[in-house]
Design an enzyme around this catalytic site. Structure first.
Site, PDB file in Angstrom:
ATOM      1  N   HIS A   1       0.817  -1.227   0.000  1.00 43.79           N
ATOM      2  CA  HIS A   1       0.000   0.000   0.000  1.00 43.79           C
ATOM      3  C   HIS A   1       0.847   1.272   0.000  1.00 43.79           C
ATOM      4  CE1 HIS A   1      -3.534  -2.404   0.401  1.00 43.79           C
ATOM      5  NE2 HIS A   1      -3.261  -2.829   1.618  1.00 43.79           N
TER       6      HIS A   1
ATOM      7  N   HIS B   1      -6.113  -7.324  -0.336  1.00 43.30           N
ATOM      8  CA  HIS B   1      -6.291  -5.894  -0.625  1.00 43.30           C
ATOM      9  C   HIS B   1      -5.559  -5.542  -1.918  1.00 43.30           C
ATOM     10  CE1 HIS B   1      -6.424  -6.291   3.857  1.00 43.30           C
ATOM     11  NE2 HIS B   1      -7.510  -5.550   3.684  1.00 43.30           N
TER      12      HIS B   1
ATOM     13  N   ASP C   1      -2.425 -10.671  -2.235  1.00 36.59           N
ATOM     14  CA  ASP C   1      -2.975 -10.165  -0.972  1.00 36.59           C
ATOM     15  C   ASP C   1      -4.439  -9.798  -1.231  1.00 36.59           C
ATOM     16  OD1 ASP C   1      -1.851  -8.650   1.806  1.00 36.59           O
ATOM     17  OD2 ASP C   1      -3.637  -7.719   0.915  1.00 36.59           O
TER      18      ASP C   1
ATOM     19  N   ASP D   1      -4.356 -12.914   3.610  1.00 39.95           N
ATOM     20  CA  ASP D   1      -5.589 -12.354   4.158  1.00 39.95           C
ATOM     21  C   ASP D   1      -6.808 -12.610   3.268  1.00 39.95           C
ATOM     22  OD1 ASP D   1      -4.390 -10.611   2.385  1.00 39.95           O
ATOM     23  OD2 ASP D   1      -4.314  -8.903   3.769  1.00 39.95           O
TER      24      ASP D   1
HETATM   25  N1  Q9C Z   1     -10.761  -2.486  10.617  1.00 37.57           N
HETATM   26  C1  Q9C Z   1      -2.259  -5.227   4.190  1.00 37.57           C
HETATM   27  O1  Q9C Z   1      -2.831  -6.298   4.189  1.00 37.57           O
HETATM   28  N2  Q9C Z   1      -7.851  -1.338   6.869  1.00 37.57           N
HETATM   29  N3  Q9C Z   1      -2.819  -4.094   4.629  1.00 37.57           N
HETATM   30  C2  Q9C Z   1      -7.937  -1.793   8.217  1.00 37.57           C
HETATM   31  C3  Q9C Z   1      -9.428  -2.565  10.016  1.00 37.57           C
HETATM   32  C4  Q9C Z   1      -6.512  -1.360   6.308  1.00 37.57           C
HETATM   33  C5  Q9C Z   1      -4.181  -4.070   5.077  1.00 37.57           C
HETATM   34  C6  Q9C Z   1      -9.319  -1.682   8.773  1.00 37.57           C
HETATM   35  C7  Q9C Z   1      -6.107  -2.700   5.814  1.00 37.57           C
HETATM   36  C8  Q9C Z   1      -4.687  -2.695   5.292  1.00 37.57           C
HETATM   37  C9  Q9C Z   1      -0.829  -5.152   3.757  1.00 37.57           C
HETATM   38 ZN    ZN Z   2      -3.880  -7.199   2.761  1.00 37.24          ZN
END
Ligand code: Q9C
Ligand code: ZN
Length: 341
Positions: A158, A195, A193, A282
């Site tokens: 990200h 995301h 991933d 994830d």
């Molecule tokens: N309620 C990676 O997997 N949003 N980043 C979090 C939690 C951000 C994930 C909200 C998620 C970022 C590298």
């Molecule tokens: Zn992620």
């Protein structure tokens, strides 16, 4: 397979976050790396510390002002009256302002796009070590290894050239890809991933020496929300070298593997000299902040499908927040991959 890991990540301990009005531990915890390393050891893989490559390969991807902010923010934060436990923004420029403030709180808003990428005392050392870990795996593959695994923490996909966000600061996979491009003509990055790898996409969006392919939860309903749509195909020189394959909430192994086939076909057509995988777990059905429904066995099938490309491959760890299942999911992936060959 060679595997790389540094314990410098232990200095990066994000403080608790408020979720639904309650303080809970940050999702991106040090125990994640312990679980992954344990799975490597159980699988009989040796683990090596990364080499130090210094700032040059990092600066080849990231903006100098951004790097200076990351390096100095914690120190400067301590000079605030009653400093909060981590550097975190409370104001963001949005779409209509471009000024760059000098104040550390202002710069936090300028350089950090989410409240989920706090900077603490050990963050700078941890993110440099995480980049070195990806670079070491990339070097191993350039030196002739078929596959190498980088146990990166914190993750990176990200992070854009000049912004942190979503638990990420330095874009480890982009830094490794850029480094490999000193010796190779073209590389591909496959991001699995859950995301969308918005930072990686942004870094290579106008380039054709790096194909970016990402499978992820549909950003219309899921983080990072503002990128990852199917119509984003690259720009200028890079037009046609960016492929997003957004997936509907709850997508399981069968549908995911069939979308993955489309991504792998694009990589075959591109015929890169090497592949880098942004390897998140994830998309797992039991992930606490997940969106898709991949089983542990499914990760093995994903590994198997990627291995069939027959490309020299750098595996770069990204997300995955079900700490209890991380080890099994990595083992399953690597077994599918031919035990890292
Ligand atoms: N309620 C990676 O997997 N949003 N980043 C979090 C939690 C951000 C994930 C909200 C998620 C970022 C590298
Ligand atoms: Zn992620």
């Amino acid at each position: 397979m060679r595997a790389f890991y540094s314990d410098a990540h232990l200095g990066h301990q994000p403080p608790e976050i408020i979720s639904r009005g309650k303080a809970i531990p940050h999702w991106e915890v040090a125990r994640r790396a312990d679980a992954l390393v344990q799975a490597l050891r159980d699988g009989g893989h040796g683990i090596e510390p990364p080499e130090s490559f210094g700032l040059a390969p990092v600066a080849a991807v990231h903006d100098p002002g951004y790097l200076e902010f990351l390096e100095t923010a914690w120190q400067r934060w301590q000079e605030l009256p009653n400093p909060p436990p981590a550097v975190q923004p409370n104001a963001h420029p949005g779409r209509h302002m471009t000024g760059r403030p000098t104040d550390v709180l202002g710069q936090a808003g300028y350089y950090v796009t989410t409240n989920s990428a706090p900077i603490v005392a050990g963050t700078w050392a941890a993110i440099l070590a995480s980049a070195d870990t990806a670079l070491s795996a990339a070097r191993a593959v350039l030196d002739g290894e078929d596959v190498a695994y980088a146990c990166c923490r914190p993750p990176g996909h990200h992070a854009f050239g000049d912004t942190a966000g979503g638990f990420c600061y330095l874009n480890n996979v982009a830094i490794a890809a850029q480094d490999m491009l000193q010796e190779l003509a073209r590389v591909a990055i496959l991001d699995i991933d859950v995301h969308h790898g918005n930072g990686t996409q942004g870094i290579f969006y106008r380039r054709r020496d790096c194909l970016f392919v990402s499978l992820h939860g549909d950003p219309a309903e899921y983080f990072p929300f503002f990128a990852g749509y199917a119509h984003e195909c690259g720009e200028g020189e890079g037009l046609g070298y960016n492929l997003n394959l957004p997936q509907a909430q709850g997508t399981g192994d069968e549908d995911y593997l069939s979308a993955l086939d489309d991504g792998l076909a694009a990589i075959r057509r591109y015929a890169p000299d090497a592949l880098l995988v942004s390897l998140g777990f994830d998309a797992y059905e039991g992930d606490p902040i997940g969106f898709l429904s991949i089983s542990t066995e499914g990760f093995g099938r994903i590994g198997e499908a990627i291995a069939r490309l027959g490309l020299p491959t750098v595996l770069v760890q990204e997300g995955g927040y079900n700490v209890e299942a991380l080890g099994a999911n990595l083992s399953s992936f690597l077994t599918g991959f031919g035990n890292g060959r």
